[in-house]
Design an enzyme around this catalytic site. Structure first.
Site, mmCIF file in Angstrom:
data_model
loop_
_atom_site.group_PDB
_atom_site.id
_atom_site.type_symbol
_atom_site.label_atom_id
_atom_site.label_comp_id
_atom_site.label_asym_id
_atom_site.label_seq_id
_atom_site.Cartn_x
_atom_site.Cartn_y
_atom_site.Cartn_z
ATOM 1 N N SER A 174 0.866 -5.232 7.273
ATOM 2 C CA SER A 174 -0.038 -4.364 7.634
ATOM 3 C C SER A 174 -0.804 -5.122 8.730
ATOM 4 C CB SER A 174 -0.977 -3.675 6.740
ATOM 5 O OG SER A 174 -2.082 -3.025 7.117
ATOM 6 N N TYR A 198 -7.870 -4.947 0.568
ATOM 7 C CA TYR A 198 -6.660 -4.849 0.955
ATOM 8 C C TYR A 198 -6.161 -5.773 2.084
ATOM 9 C CZ TYR A 198 -2.754 -1.908 3.157
ATOM 10 O OH TYR A 198 -1.592 -1.359 3.606
HETATM 11 N N1 LIG Z 1 -0.176 4.411 5.638
HETATM 12 C C1 LIG Z 1 -0.398 3.343 6.055
HETATM 13 O O1 LIG Z 1 -1.445 3.466 7.040
HETATM 14 C C2 LIG Z 1 -0.081 1.926 5.922
HETATM 15 C C3 LIG Z 1 -0.262 0.936 7.105
HETATM 16 C C4 LIG Z 1 0.231 -0.421 6.963
HETATM 17 C C5 LIG Z 1 1.125 -0.557 5.841
HETATM 18 N N2 LIG Z 1 1.239 0.394 4.841
HETATM 19 C C6 LIG Z 1 2.154 -0.095 3.728
HETATM 20 O O2 LIG Z 1 3.375 0.565 3.752
HETATM 21 C C7 LIG Z 1 3.603 0.678 2.383
HETATM 22 C C8 LIG Z 1 4.138 2.034 2.022
HETATM 23 O O3 LIG Z 1 3.039 2.782 2.084
HETATM 24 P P1 LIG Z 1 3.029 4.652 2.196
HETATM 25 O O4 LIG Z 1 2.059 4.638 3.688
HETATM 26 O O5 LIG Z 1 4.304 5.102 2.330
HETATM 27 O O6 LIG Z 1 1.985 5.062 1.183
HETATM 28 P P2 LIG Z 1 2.785 5.724 -0.221
HETATM 29 O O7 LIG Z 1 3.618 7.011 0.192
HETATM 30 O O8 LIG Z 1 1.400 5.916 -1.022
HETATM 31 O O9 LIG Z 1 3.819 4.793 -0.795
HETATM 32 C C9 LIG Z 1 3.045 3.399 -1.558
HETATM 33 C C10 LIG Z 1 4.138 3.486 -2.686
HETATM 34 O O10 LIG Z 1 3.682 2.199 -3.654
HETATM 35 C C11 LIG Z 1 3.861 2.800 -4.956
HETATM 36 N N3 LIG Z 1 3.357 1.839 -5.793
HETATM 37 C C12 LIG Z 1 1.977 1.661 -5.970
HETATM 38 N N4 LIG Z 1 1.767 0.722 -7.042
HETATM 39 C C13 LIG Z 1 3.025 0.564 -7.506
HETATM 40 C C14 LIG Z 1 3.530 -0.367 -8.584
HETATM 41 N N5 LIG Z 1 2.482 -0.970 -9.467
HETATM 42 N N6 LIG Z 1 4.708 -0.381 -8.787
HETATM 43 C C15 LIG Z 1 5.516 0.178 -7.849
HETATM 44 N N7 LIG Z 1 5.303 0.931 -6.997
HETATM 45 C C16 LIG Z 1 3.786 1.243 -6.845
HETATM 46 C C17 LIG Z 1 3.337 3.946 -4.970
HETATM 47 O O11 LIG Z 1 4.027 4.604 -6.008
HETATM 48 P P3 LIG Z 1 3.487 6.231 -6.703
HETATM 49 O O12 LIG Z 1 4.309 7.203 -5.958
HETATM 50 O O13 LIG Z 1 4.023 6.016 -8.151
HETATM 51 O O14 LIG Z 1 2.044 6.324 -6.549
HETATM 52 C C18 LIG Z 1 3.887 4.738 -3.919
HETATM 53 O O15 LIG Z 1 5.134 5.150 -3.900
HETATM 54 C C19 LIG Z 1 2.648 0.123 1.717
HETATM 55 O O16 LIG Z 1 2.829 -1.257 0.883
HETATM 56 C C20 LIG Z 1 1.401 0.120 2.334
HETATM 57 O O17 LIG Z 1 0.457 -1.047 1.967
HETATM 58 C C21 LIG Z 1 0.790 1.571 4.955
#
Ligand SMILES: NC(=O)c1ccc[n+]([C@@H]2O[C@H](COP(=O)([O-])OP(=O)(O)OC[C@H]3O[C@@H](n4cnc5c(N)ncnc54)[C@H](OP(=O)(O)O)[C@@H]3O)[C@@H](O)[C@H]2O)c1
Length: 253
Positions: free
Chosen positions: A146, A159
């Site tokens: 990120s 974070y």
């Molecule tokens: N959204 C943003 O603005 C953004 C920006 C930069 C980077 N990112 C990164 O991109 C990645 C995907 O995020 P997203 O935006 O797609 O959000 P998201 O839809 O909330 O996806 C995050 C996923 O991580 C899973 N997770 C959380 N804790 C876990 C654990 N202990 N074991 C296995 N899975 C776990 C969640 O599972 P559950 O479905 O069971 O909750 C969810 O499916 C993340 O690493 C996030 O930090 C996001």
């Protein structure tokens, strides 16, 4: 192995219900991916995504449990995936939690939970994954870092610290794989509209899971080492990184 057109054929997604990961899986399905394994916690959400991927023509779609916090099981999990599928062209590491900054900066246990998922979990599974890719002599780990890890901000430094750790580890892992045929691609999105950021004010250059997925797929096609999403964040963050701290502190968010 990639097919004759250089398309990824087999994909393992860790954090298989992530909106960014599923948008990417849909793109890869359109580009003839034949095997997609969704590994994560929310099996209901992953099952419905799996149905969609099957309908899009993916021959083999599996949903398997995976918890980033169960570090004691990661080696066994990775061994089992390779035993079942032989090899993977791409591992997309997409699990992560945002945490709650207000709580996390006052509660060490809560802060550690964010680090445990985003950093320790990613290192713990990254090591056996890299061993498998090294042994098979090809393949890529694409990891969701990120911009928050590029320079930790007041508003989300717990974070940010977890992503800085993940990013540093995977940059080093990328270097360790040079010459092996395997690669690591570090993906640094800015603010993405997903469940993770729901209800939060959008940051400048906010984007969508589909656009991040496009950037990931383009990055894979050109064997990128680092992908910023959107791309404009590369020069923006380069400038932000060097802002004097008093100026940086006044920035929104
Ligand atoms: N959204 C943003 O603005 C953004 C920006 C930069 C980077 N990112 C990164 O991109 C990645 C995907 O995020 P997203 O935006 O797609 O959000 P998201 O839809 O909330 O996806 C995050 C996923 O991580 C899973 N997770 C959380 N804790 C876990 C654990 N202990 N074991 C296995 N899975 C776990 C969640 O599972 P559950 O479905 O069971 O909750 C969810 O499916 C993340 O690493 C996030 O930090 C996001």
């Amino acid at each position: 192995m990639k097919d004759a057109f250089g398309s990824v054929q087999s994909v393992l997604v860790l954090g298989g219900a992530s909106e960014i990961a599923l948008a990417t899986a849909r793109r890869l399905a359109q580009r003839r991916a034949r095997t997609i394994v969704l590994a994560g916690r929310d099996t209901t959400r992953m099952q419905s995504a799996a149905d969609e991927l099957r309908a899009a023509g993916v021959d083999r779609v599996e949903v398997v449990p995976f918890d980033a916090l169960r570090t004691d099981e990661h080696q066994r999990f990775v061994d089992e995936m390779w035993a079942r599928h032989g090899e993977f062209d791409l591992v997309l590491l997409a699990f992560g939690v945002l945490g709650d900054q207000e709580r996390d900066e006052r509660d060490a246990g809560a802060a550690l939970q964010v680090l445990d998922v985003n950093f320790r979990g990613a290192v713990s599974v990254g090591i056996p994954l890299a061993q498998k890719l090294r042994a098979q002599g090809h393949g890529c780990i694409a990891v969701l870092s990120s911009v928050a890890g590029e320079r930790a901000r007041r508003a989300n430094f717990v974070y940010g610290a977890s992503k800085a750790g993940l990013d540093a580890f995977y940059q080093g892992l990328a270097d360790s794989l040079v010459g092996s045929g395997a690669q690591v691609m570090v993906v640094r999105p800015g603010f993405v509209h997903t469940r993770m950021t729901e209800g939060r004010p959008a940051a400048p250059f906010a984007t969508t899971p589909d656009k991040v997925a496009d950037d990931i797929v383009r990055g894979l096609a050109r064997n990128a080492v680092t992908v910023w999403s959107p791309g404009v964040l590369r020069p923006v963050m380069s400038a932000v990184r060097h802002l004097p701290r008093p100026v940086f502190r006044r920035m929104r968010g």
